[in-house]
Design a protein around this motif. Structure first.
Motif, PDB file in Angstrom:
ATOM      1  N   MET A   1      12.567 -16.778 -22.843  1.00  0.00           N
ATOM      2  CA  MET A   1      11.388 -16.164 -23.420  1.00  0.00           C
ATOM      3  C   MET A   1      11.849 -15.376 -24.647  1.00  0.00           C
ATOM      4  O   MET A   1      12.781 -14.598 -24.579  1.00  0.00           O
ATOM      5  CB  MET A   1      10.749 -15.266 -22.365  1.00  0.00           C
ATOM      6  N   ASP A   2      11.169 -15.614 -25.763  1.00  0.00           N
ATOM      7  CA  ASP A   2      11.531 -14.915 -27.000  1.00  0.00           C
ATOM      8  C   ASP A   2      11.242 -13.426 -26.921  1.00  0.00           C
ATOM      9  O   ASP A   2      12.089 -12.592 -27.150  1.00  0.00           O
ATOM     10  CB  ASP A   2      10.766 -15.498 -28.194  1.00  0.00           C
ATOM     11  N   GLY A   3      10.014 -13.088 -26.630  1.00  0.00           N
ATOM     12  CA  GLY A   3       9.617 -11.705 -26.549  1.00  0.00           C
ATOM     13  C   GLY A   3       8.547 -11.543 -25.496  1.00  0.00           C
ATOM     14  O   GLY A   3       7.998 -12.525 -24.991  1.00  0.00           O
ATOM     15  N   PHE A   4       8.257 -10.317 -25.160  1.00  0.00           N
ATOM     16  CA  PHE A   4       7.210 -10.055 -24.184  1.00  0.00           C
ATOM     17  C   PHE A   4       6.732  -8.625 -24.332  1.00  0.00           C
ATOM     18  O   PHE A   4       7.444  -7.758 -24.808  1.00  0.00           O
ATOM     19  CB  PHE A   4       7.682 -10.328 -22.749  1.00  0.00           C
ATOM     20  N   THR A   5       5.499  -8.433 -23.910  1.00  0.00           N
ATOM     21  CA  THR A   5       4.922  -7.106 -23.826  1.00  0.00           C
ATOM     22  C   THR A   5       4.577  -6.855 -22.369  1.00  0.00           C
ATOM     23  O   THR A   5       3.960  -7.704 -21.722  1.00  0.00           O
ATOM     24  CB  THR A   5       3.653  -6.994 -24.689  1.00  0.00           C
ATOM     25  N   VAL A   6       4.986  -5.706 -21.864  1.00  0.00           N
ATOM     26  CA  VAL A   6       4.664  -5.279 -20.510  1.00  0.00           C
ATOM     27  C   VAL A   6       3.762  -4.060 -20.639  1.00  0.00           C
ATOM     28  O   VAL A   6       4.125  -3.092 -21.295  1.00  0.00           O
ATOM     29  CB  VAL A   6       5.933  -4.903 -19.713  1.00  0.00           C
ATOM     30  N   VAL A   7       2.581  -4.144 -20.034  1.00  0.00           N
ATOM     31  CA  VAL A   7       1.647  -3.023 -20.056  1.00  0.00           C
ATOM     32  C   VAL A   7       1.559  -2.458 -18.642  1.00  0.00           C
ATOM     33  O   VAL A   7       1.130  -3.144 -17.718  1.00  0.00           O
ATOM     34  CB  VAL A   7       0.245  -3.451 -20.543  1.00  0.00           C
ATOM     35  N   ARG A   8       1.995  -1.236 -18.502  1.00  0.00           N
ATOM     36  CA  ARG A   8       1.919  -0.508 -17.227  1.00  0.00           C
ATOM     37  C   ARG A   8       0.604   0.237 -17.203  1.00  0.00           C
ATOM     38  O   ARG A   8       0.253   0.926 -18.163  1.00  0.00           O
ATOM     39  CB  ARG A   8       3.087   0.465 -17.135  1.00  0.00           C
ATOM     40  N   CYS A   9      -0.127   0.101 -16.121  1.00  0.00           N
ATOM     41  CA  CYS A   9      -1.422   0.760 -16.012  1.00  0.00           C
ATOM     42  C   CYS A   9      -1.237   2.257 -15.779  1.00  0.00           C
ATOM     43  O   CYS A   9      -0.706   2.668 -14.748  1.00  0.00           O
ATOM     44  CB  CYS A   9      -2.241   0.152 -14.874  1.00  0.00           C
ATOM     45  N   GLY A  10      -1.669   3.042 -16.745  1.00  0.00           N
ATOM     46  CA  GLY A  10      -1.576   4.491 -16.621  1.00  0.00           C
ATOM     47  C   GLY A  10      -2.554   5.048 -15.599  1.00  0.00           C
ATOM     48  O   GLY A  10      -2.298   6.077 -14.976  1.00  0.00           O
ATOM     49  N   ALA A  11      -3.679   4.357 -15.397  1.00  0.00           N
ATOM     50  CA  ALA A  11      -4.647   4.815 -14.396  1.00  0.00           C
ATOM     51  C   ALA A  11      -4.066   4.661 -12.995  1.00  0.00           C
ATOM     52  O   ALA A  11      -4.233   5.539 -12.150  1.00  0.00           O
ATOM     53  CB  ALA A  11      -5.950   4.034 -14.532  1.00  0.00           C
ATOM     54  N   CYS A  12      -3.371   3.543 -12.751  1.00  0.00           N
ATOM     55  CA  CYS A  12      -2.729   3.340 -11.446  1.00  0.00           C
ATOM     56  C   CYS A  12      -1.657   4.406 -11.213  1.00  0.00           C
ATOM     57  O   CYS A  12      -1.423   4.820 -10.083  1.00  0.00           O
ATOM     58  CB  CYS A  12      -2.073   1.968 -11.365  1.00  0.00           C
ATOM     59  N   ALA A  13      -1.006   4.817 -12.278  1.00  0.00           N
ATOM     60  CA  ALA A  13       0.080   5.792 -12.163  1.00  0.00           C
ATOM     61  C   ALA A  13      -0.433   7.143 -11.665  1.00  0.00           C
ATOM     62  O   ALA A  13       0.328   7.918 -11.099  1.00  0.00           O
ATOM     63  CB  ALA A  13       0.787   5.963 -13.497  1.00  0.00           C
ATOM     64  N   HIS A  14      -1.722   7.412 -11.851  1.00  0.00           N
ATOM     65  CA  HIS A  14      -2.291   8.678 -11.385  1.00  0.00           C
ATOM     66  C   HIS A  14      -2.743   8.597  -9.936  1.00  0.00           C
ATOM     67  O   HIS A  14      -3.089   9.610  -9.336  1.00  0.00           O
ATOM     68  CB  HIS A  14      -3.448   9.120 -12.281  1.00  0.00           C
ATOM     69  N   ALA A  15      -2.747   7.392  -9.380  1.00  0.00           N
ATOM     70  CA  ALA A  15      -3.067   7.207  -7.968  1.00  0.00           C
ATOM     71  C   ALA A  15      -1.818   7.567  -7.162  1.00  0.00           C
ATOM     72  O   ALA A  15      -0.751   7.808  -7.736  1.00  0.00           O
ATOM     73  CB  ALA A  15      -3.462   5.755  -7.730  1.00  0.00           C
ATOM     74  N   PRO A  16      -1.911   7.604  -5.847  1.00  0.00           N
ATOM     75  CA  PRO A  16      -0.687   7.830  -5.071  1.00  0.00           C
ATOM     76  C   PRO A  16       0.383   6.836  -5.516  1.00  0.00           C
ATOM     77  O   PRO A  16       0.075   5.676  -5.790  1.00  0.00           O
ATOM     78  CB  PRO A  16      -1.134   7.564  -3.629  1.00  0.00           C
ATOM     79  N   SER A  17       1.633   7.259  -5.592  1.00  0.00           N
ATOM     80  CA  SER A  17       2.640   6.476  -6.300  1.00  0.00           C
ATOM     81  C   SER A  17       3.347   5.418  -5.480  1.00  0.00           C
ATOM     82  O   SER A  17       4.456   5.050  -5.775  1.00  0.00           O
ATOM     83  CB  SER A  17       3.671   7.418  -6.918  1.00  0.00           C
ATOM     84  N   GLY A  18       2.721   4.896  -4.506  1.00  0.00           N
ATOM     85  CA  GLY A  18       3.284   3.789  -3.755  1.00  0.00           C
ATOM     86  C   GLY A  18       2.542   3.656  -2.457  1.00  0.00           C
ATOM     87  O   GLY A  18       1.808   4.554  -2.059  1.00  0.00           O
ATOM     88  N   PHE A  19       2.691   2.531  -1.812  1.00  0.00           N
ATOM     89  CA  PHE A  19       1.884   2.265  -0.645  1.00  0.00           C
ATOM     90  C   PHE A  19       2.694   1.498   0.376  1.00  0.00           C
ATOM     91  O   PHE A  19       3.562   0.710   0.044  1.00  0.00           O
ATOM     92  CB  PHE A  19       0.649   1.460  -1.043  1.00  0.00           C
ATOM     93  N   ASP A  20       2.379   1.726   1.615  1.00  0.00           N
ATOM     94  CA  ASP A  20       2.975   0.958   2.691  1.00  0.00           C
ATOM     95  C   ASP A  20       1.863   0.659   3.673  1.00  0.00           C
ATOM     96  O   ASP A  20       1.030   1.517   3.951  1.00  0.00           O
ATOM     97  CB  ASP A  20       4.096   1.759   3.362  1.00  0.00           C
ATOM     98  N   GLU A  21       1.835  -0.569   4.163  1.00  0.00           N
ATOM     99  CA  GLU A  21       0.778  -0.976   5.068  1.00  0.00           C
ATOM    100  C   GLU A  21       1.400  -1.352   6.399  1.00  0.00           C
ATOM    101  O   GLU A  21       2.322  -2.162   6.451  1.00  0.00           O
ATOM    102  CB  GLU A  21       0.045  -2.174   4.463  1.00  0.00           C
ATOM    103  N   ASP A  22       0.912  -0.737   7.473  1.00  0.00           N
ATOM    104  CA  ASP A  22       1.473  -1.063   8.782  1.00  0.00           C
ATOM    105  C   ASP A  22       0.734  -2.252   9.398  1.00  0.00           C
ATOM    106  O   ASP A  22      -0.181  -2.824   8.794  1.00  0.00           O
ATOM    107  CB  ASP A  22       1.478   0.156   9.704  1.00  0.00           C
ATOM    108  N   ALA A  23       1.123  -2.640  10.598  1.00  0.00           N
ATOM    109  CA  ALA A  23       0.551  -3.803  11.272  1.00  0.00           C
ATOM    110  C   ALA A  23      -0.945  -3.661  11.525  1.00  0.00           C
ATOM    111  O   ALA A  23      -1.650  -4.654  11.696  1.00  0.00           O
ATOM    112  CB  ALA A  23       1.282  -4.046  12.588  1.00  0.00           C
TER     113      ALA A  23
END
Length: 135
Positions: free
Chosen positions: A1-23
């Motif tokens: 790949m020659d180049g790329f742009t990665v856009v991180r969602c700033g709105a998601c960043a203000h949500a809890p910073s990670g998730f785990d889902e149990d059974a």
């Protein structure tokens, strides 16, 4: 790949910073996933010749995000080496919910898997396209 742009969602960043889902489907926030994601993406971009990392507001829209699984979202688009023309449609990646997800996304970028969403683990192949989100 020659180049790329990665856009991180700033709105998601203000949500809890990670998730785990149990059974039982209970989702719990995990600390630090957004920080790990930012550092991982920053390292991939710094190691690339033509990569760019951007943080922006939600590109998918609140209605779309309200119905998807919680987690951090990233948009990726391949472009030419001069960064003047896109080489692929935008790929929505996520939800990124764990450090394993961060490793999968950064490996996908490092190994040149982008912009092919099929090279991502199924859990990170977002079924929502930015074009569909705009209506």
């Amino acid at each position: 790949m020659d180049g790329f742009t990665v856009v991180r969602c700033g709105a998601c960043a203000h949500a809890p910073s990670g998730f785990d889902e149990d059974a039982h489907g209970t989702v719990a926030a995990l600390p630090g996933v957004d920080e790990v994601l930012v550092e991982g993406l920053r390292a991939v971009v710094q190691d690339s010749a033509q990569g760019v990392l951007v943080t922006a507001g939600c590109r998918l829209g609140p209605g779309v995000c309200a119905v998807r699984r919680p987690g951090l979202m990233v948009l990726v688009q391949a472009c030419d080496a001069a960064r003047t023309r896109p080489r692929s449609p935008v790929v929505a990646v996520g939800p990124v919910r764990s450090t394993d997800d961060v490793r999968a996304v950064t490996r996908w970028l490092q190994d040149g898997g982008a912009p092919d969403p099929q090279a991502l683990p199924a859990r990170l192949r977002c079924a929502i396209t930015p074009e569909a989100a705009r209506g």
